[in-house]
Design an enzyme around this catalytic site. Structure first.
Site, PDB file in Angstrom:
ATOM      1  N   GLU A 135       4.219  -6.793   1.814  1.00  0.00           N
ATOM      2  CA  GLU A 135       3.757  -7.153   0.460  1.00  0.00           C
ATOM      3  C   GLU A 135       3.762  -5.944  -0.471  1.00  0.00           C
ATOM      4  O   GLU A 135       2.713  -5.538  -0.971  1.00  0.00           O
ATOM      5  CB  GLU A 135       2.340  -7.738   0.534  1.00  0.00           C
ATOM      6  CG  GLU A 135       2.228  -9.028   1.321  1.00  0.00           C
ATOM      7  CD  GLU A 135       0.774  -9.478   1.518  1.00  0.00           C
ATOM      8  OE1 GLU A 135       0.554 -10.665   1.763  1.00  0.00           O
ATOM      9  OE2 GLU A 135      -0.132  -8.618   1.423  1.00  0.00           O
ATOM     10  N   PRO A 136       4.916  -5.379  -0.722  1.00  0.00           N
ATOM     11  CA  PRO A 136       4.960  -4.197  -1.589  1.00  0.00           C
ATOM     12  C   PRO A 136       4.767  -4.575  -3.056  1.00  0.00           C
ATOM     13  O   PRO A 136       5.220  -5.626  -3.501  1.00  0.00           O
ATOM     14  CB  PRO A 136       6.370  -3.661  -1.372  1.00  0.00           C
ATOM     15  CG  PRO A 136       7.183  -4.882  -1.076  1.00  0.00           C
ATOM     16  CD  PRO A 136       6.268  -5.807  -0.299  1.00  0.00           C
ATOM     17  N   GLY A 137       4.070  -3.746  -3.798  1.00  0.00           N
ATOM     18  CA  GLY A 137       3.921  -3.958  -5.236  1.00  0.00           C
ATOM     19  C   GLY A 137       4.287  -2.673  -5.954  1.00  0.00           C
ATOM     20  O   GLY A 137       5.387  -2.527  -6.488  1.00  0.00           O
ATOM     21  N   ARG A 138       3.354  -1.726  -5.901  1.00  0.00           N
ATOM     22  CA  ARG A 138       3.562  -0.435  -6.542  1.00  0.00           C
ATOM     23  C   ARG A 138       4.891   0.218  -6.098  1.00  0.00           C
ATOM     24  O   ARG A 138       5.615   0.780  -6.921  1.00  0.00           O
ATOM     25  CB  ARG A 138       2.405   0.493  -6.175  1.00  0.00           C
ATOM     26  CG  ARG A 138       2.329   1.782  -6.963  1.00  0.00           C
ATOM     27  CD  ARG A 138       1.277   2.716  -6.344  1.00  0.00           C
ATOM     28  NE  ARG A 138       0.014   2.040  -6.117  1.00  0.00           N
ATOM     29  CZ  ARG A 138      -1.021   2.082  -6.950  1.00  0.00           C
ATOM     30  NH1 ARG A 138      -0.944   2.780  -8.062  1.00  0.00           N
ATOM     31  NH2 ARG A 138      -2.134   1.442  -6.668  1.00  0.00           N
ATOM     32  N   GLY A 185       0.776  -1.231   0.000  1.00  0.00           N
ATOM     33  CA  GLY A 185       0.000   0.000   0.000  1.00  0.00           C
ATOM     34  C   GLY A 185       0.807   1.282   0.000  1.00  0.00           C
ATOM     35  O   GLY A 185       0.240   2.363  -0.126  1.00  0.00           O
ATOM     36  N   ARG A 216      -5.356   2.944 -15.968  1.00  0.00           N
ATOM     37  CA  ARG A 216      -5.450   3.737 -14.733  1.00  0.00           C
ATOM     38  C   ARG A 216      -6.097   5.106 -14.916  1.00  0.00           C
ATOM     39  O   ARG A 216      -6.939   5.501 -14.110  1.00  0.00           O
ATOM     40  CB  ARG A 216      -4.084   3.861 -14.059  1.00  0.00           C
ATOM     41  CG  ARG A 216      -3.501   2.498 -13.626  1.00  0.00           C
ATOM     42  CD  ARG A 216      -2.225   2.664 -12.818  1.00  0.00           C
ATOM     43  NE  ARG A 216      -2.505   3.151 -11.483  1.00  0.00           N
ATOM     44  CZ  ARG A 216      -2.282   4.380 -11.055  1.00  0.00           C
ATOM     45  NH1 ARG A 216      -1.717   5.268 -11.855  1.00  0.00           N
ATOM     46  NH2 ARG A 216      -2.601   4.732  -9.837  1.00  0.00           N
ATOM     47  N   TYR A 236       0.305  -1.797 -12.274  1.00  0.00           N
ATOM     48  CA  TYR A 236      -1.085  -1.746 -12.747  1.00  0.00           C
ATOM     49  C   TYR A 236      -1.164  -1.147 -14.157  1.00  0.00           C
ATOM     50  O   TYR A 236      -2.113  -0.463 -14.493  1.00  0.00           O
ATOM     51  CB  TYR A 236      -1.969  -1.003 -11.734  1.00  0.00           C
ATOM     52  CG  TYR A 236      -1.854  -1.627 -10.364  1.00  0.00           C
ATOM     53  CD1 TYR A 236      -2.492  -2.830 -10.102  1.00  0.00           C
ATOM     54  CD2 TYR A 236      -1.047  -1.065  -9.378  1.00  0.00           C
ATOM     55  CE1 TYR A 236      -2.342  -3.450  -8.865  1.00  0.00           C
ATOM     56  CE2 TYR A 236      -0.895  -1.690  -8.140  1.00  0.00           C
ATOM     57  CZ  TYR A 236      -1.553  -2.867  -7.895  1.00  0.00           C
ATOM     58  OH  TYR A 236      -1.390  -3.490  -6.680  1.00  0.00           O
ATOM     59  N   CYS A 254     -11.937   3.752 -29.261  1.00  0.00           N
ATOM     60  CA  CYS A 254     -13.149   4.511 -29.547  1.00  0.00           C
ATOM     61  C   CYS A 254     -13.999   4.716 -28.305  1.00  0.00           C
ATOM     62  O   CYS A 254     -15.117   4.197 -28.209  1.00  0.00           O
ATOM     63  CB  CYS A 254     -13.943   3.792 -30.639  1.00  0.00           C
ATOM     64  SG  CYS A 254     -13.124   3.892 -32.218  1.00  0.00           S
ATOM     65  N   GLU A 255     -13.480   5.449 -27.351  1.00  0.00           N
ATOM     66  CA  GLU A 255     -14.203   5.822 -26.135  1.00  0.00           C
ATOM     67  C   GLU A 255     -13.637   7.152 -25.662  1.00  0.00           C
ATOM     68  O   GLU A 255     -12.429   7.369 -25.731  1.00  0.00           O
ATOM     69  CB  GLU A 255     -13.934   4.833 -24.999  1.00  0.00           C
ATOM     70  CG  GLU A 255     -14.447   3.487 -25.216  1.00  0.00           C
ATOM     71  CD  GLU A 255     -15.122   2.917 -23.969  1.00  0.00           C
ATOM     72  OE1 GLU A 255     -15.276   3.628 -22.962  1.00  0.00           O
ATOM     73  OE2 GLU A 255     -15.484   1.751 -24.038  1.00  0.00           O
TER      74      GLU A 255
END
Lengths: 413, 413
Positions: A268-271, A234, A307, A366, A337-338
């Site tokens: 538990e690091p990710g980012r 987090g 994101r 992510y 196309c959005e």
């Protein structure tokens, strides 16, 4: 600190000009910096050296096999959230004893595979899950270790979609339930309930939500004993002008809190590890003057980096080769196309020519993990840079890949 | 009208019990109804029979090869938005003369392939794109037909992410620019500018935005002549309690507007054809009583159906086999580790047991098309039902597919 820097006007990934990388591998392209990843990993490890935690990289943030392998080789464990991720962690050479497995929807087949792989812990999210693990462990004639994910009802003060520690979310168990599980441990003969897991959200830049959550866990520890404390991930990073926690500051405060508690710590690091260790490079296909807006239309968009659309997230964007030209305001948008397909809005940049490349920073976490083939755009290639070397770590999909699992029934032939 | 109906308490897809389908193919599973698709296609065709338009199915809404094939066999053309979609349209047997190609970011290689495939039109989104098409057509020694996408600055009154006809969006060209392109046609020797394209958004339930947009095009037609009018897609469907336009009503109003104008009409329906022709079936893995919320945790979530997370979209959800049990309020959530991973919130349903299946209705459009392998969940299987027959049209991905393009560099071995 990351290793994507400009020298004069050229962007470098570690020791290599990004322009040369995209000449070789094309665009759109994810570029990762191996030494940024390692720097972040070891920074955290070093900050926590007194507590000596097991660091389990949260591979949901980036599940490129090469990146997992890089971290595993450096001593990292892996935090997985599905059978697919478990498969990849094992393929990357991660020993079972360094794998922790979280997630609210663990299926029976996934649990069985994980038990057989000898993972360290399940982070258990509900009582029925605990019962299921117990049942399957019994069938496998094993005693499986687990931690109980505690929902501390703490507001992480981040985007509502990545807040996971409030009582309204689907994650974890309330204090009372967690406590009663420990009190009734003996009910679960094939499960060893060894600790508490916390994970209150993602991209958190304040200390107090973390400390509050840990205090709830320590409160519980006074009532029931446990050996492991998994404080999840987090940790926020800098996308724009955030002032995230420094690992040292974070570690010191946690050290203070845990003094005398003798828990074994898991992170538990990710980012934090990969977020700023990756960029998405995309070429401008057209520069379009709209009615009252300018658009730099690129060859990669929400299909590759969701994101901005999903979280209204901000990513720094700049030319791979800076130029001294007058700047104008523009949206950086993809080919999808959005109207949700944008990478950045109202950016002030020199008008890019067709074919000029833009770097979207902070795309390591992510990014490719959430990519899709929406609008029929194949997934792009990914490369890993190590000083002056660049390695293809994910081949670009081709059109044939798009239909590899499609079948046309006989009645339509 | 769709063909997913309950008989007594059992959900049927056309003539087959959904329970039997998932026994055979497992969950999560997309189930499509061939005759619902055809019914919608022919309903539109019939409503417009006076104007006799070319109907080009917008495959970005659903790009299952079998569904494209089904529609192509029934006489539909295809609206594509990328080289990947063009590839699939051709693979599904669509003749080039029934393919129209839209999208703001058409790359040179994509344009060249499309010209060589003899597509009917490009829907041109910018002046630089028109110049590029002209240049490439010249190189290919061809005259390529195009329509100019007009941005009519009309508010479609739908979700901001799927509004595409306002001047702030990246789509289309302003009136003045479109007009000047027609006036200067002769500049583009290898391009035949034959018409106007409109597409103002998606899931539109009101008539007036459509009519307003068409009126802008007809205004332009008084000043410059053109033969084709492509009015795009955007027809809304029923997800909850919308009151969408009926095809007949829509067609009559357009007939009135176009009376005497002698334009050849093109339609690009996507959601209208497939939206309610597909369901996502997912099994409950756990029923979890949260602190102040209940959660039915399912084996498919935002990874397979992103619409609730991305657009806060509503989908009807019900048990595949209804039961007479007391109902409670619950969120239906997936296995993905994000609070954004929900399929439905605050639904009143009987408490589902583990293994019971839920049907998420209206999942035929922008469901599998936007799916990803986020959190390591392989893409699910898809089946097409035709009366009493069911056909596997997309094989479930396996774990090996997740790493098929991954490479581990030597220095990490």
């Amino acid at each position: 600190m990351h290793r994507f820097n400009y020298q004069r006007s050229n962007l470098y990934a570690e020791g290599i000009k990004v322009e040369n990388i995209i000449k070789q591998f094309g665009t759109p392209l994810y570029i990762y910096s191996a030494n940024t990843i390692l720097d972040h990993f070891f920074k955290l490890k070093h900050a926590f050296k007194v507590l000596n935690p097991l660091i389990c990289f949260s591979m949901k943030s980036n599940s490129s096999l090469a990146i997992i392998r890089l971290l595993v080789k450096s001593g990292s464990g892996i935090d997985v959230v599905s059978g697919g991720e478990l498969y990849k962690a094992i393929k990357a050479g991660c020993p079972g004893v360094k794998i922790v497995y979280a997630g609210v929807g663990k299926r029976e087949d996934e649990i069985e595979t994980a038990i057989k792989a000898g993972i360290l812990f399940f982070n258990v999210e509900s009582v029925p899950e605990l019962e299921k693990i117990n049942k399957i462990a019994k069938r496998c004639k094993k005693i499986q270790s687990v931690c109980i994910r505690l929902n501390p009802d703490v507001d992480a003060k981040t985007h509502k979609y990545i807040t996971t520690g409030k009582k309204e979310t689907k994650f974890g168990l309330p204090y009372k339930v967690a406590k009663s599980i420990f009190k009734n441990k003996s009910k679960y003969k094939n499960v060893k309930i060894e600790g508490i897991h916390l994970h209150i959200g993602s991209q958190i830049v304040r200390l107090d939500p973390f400390l509050k959550a840990i205090k709830v866990a320590l409160e519980l520890k006074k009532e029931v004993d446990f050996e492991y404390l998994n404080i999840g991930g987090g940790l926020g990073i800098i996308y724009k002008n955030e002032k995230p926690l420094l690992p040292d500051q974070y570690a010191r405060e946690i050290e203070k809190l845990l003094k005398g508690s003798k828990v074994k710590l898991i992170l538990e690091p990710g980012r934090f590890i990969v977020g700023n260790a990756g960029i998405l490079v995309t070429r401008v296909v057209y520069f379009k003057k709209g009615i009252n807006k300018n658009f730099a239309i690129t060859d990669g968009g929400m299909n590759l980096l969701l994101r901005p659309a999903l979280y209204e997230a901000y990513h720094e964007i700049n030319l791979v080769k800076k130029k001294n030209k007058p700047k104008v305001k523009m949206d950086i948008v993809g080919p999808v196309c959005e109207s949700s397909d944008f990478l950045g809005q109202d950016r002030i940049l020199p008008v890019p020519k067709e074919g000029e490349a833009l770097a979207v920073f902070g795309a390591g976490a992510y990014g490719s993990a959430m990519a899709s083939v929406y609008n029929g755009h194949p997934l792009c290639a990914e490369v890993l840079v190590n000083e002056k070397e660049v390695y293809l770590v994910k081949k670009k999909e081709n059109y044939r890949d798009l239909i590899q699992n499609d079948l046309i029934p006989d009645f339509l032939r």
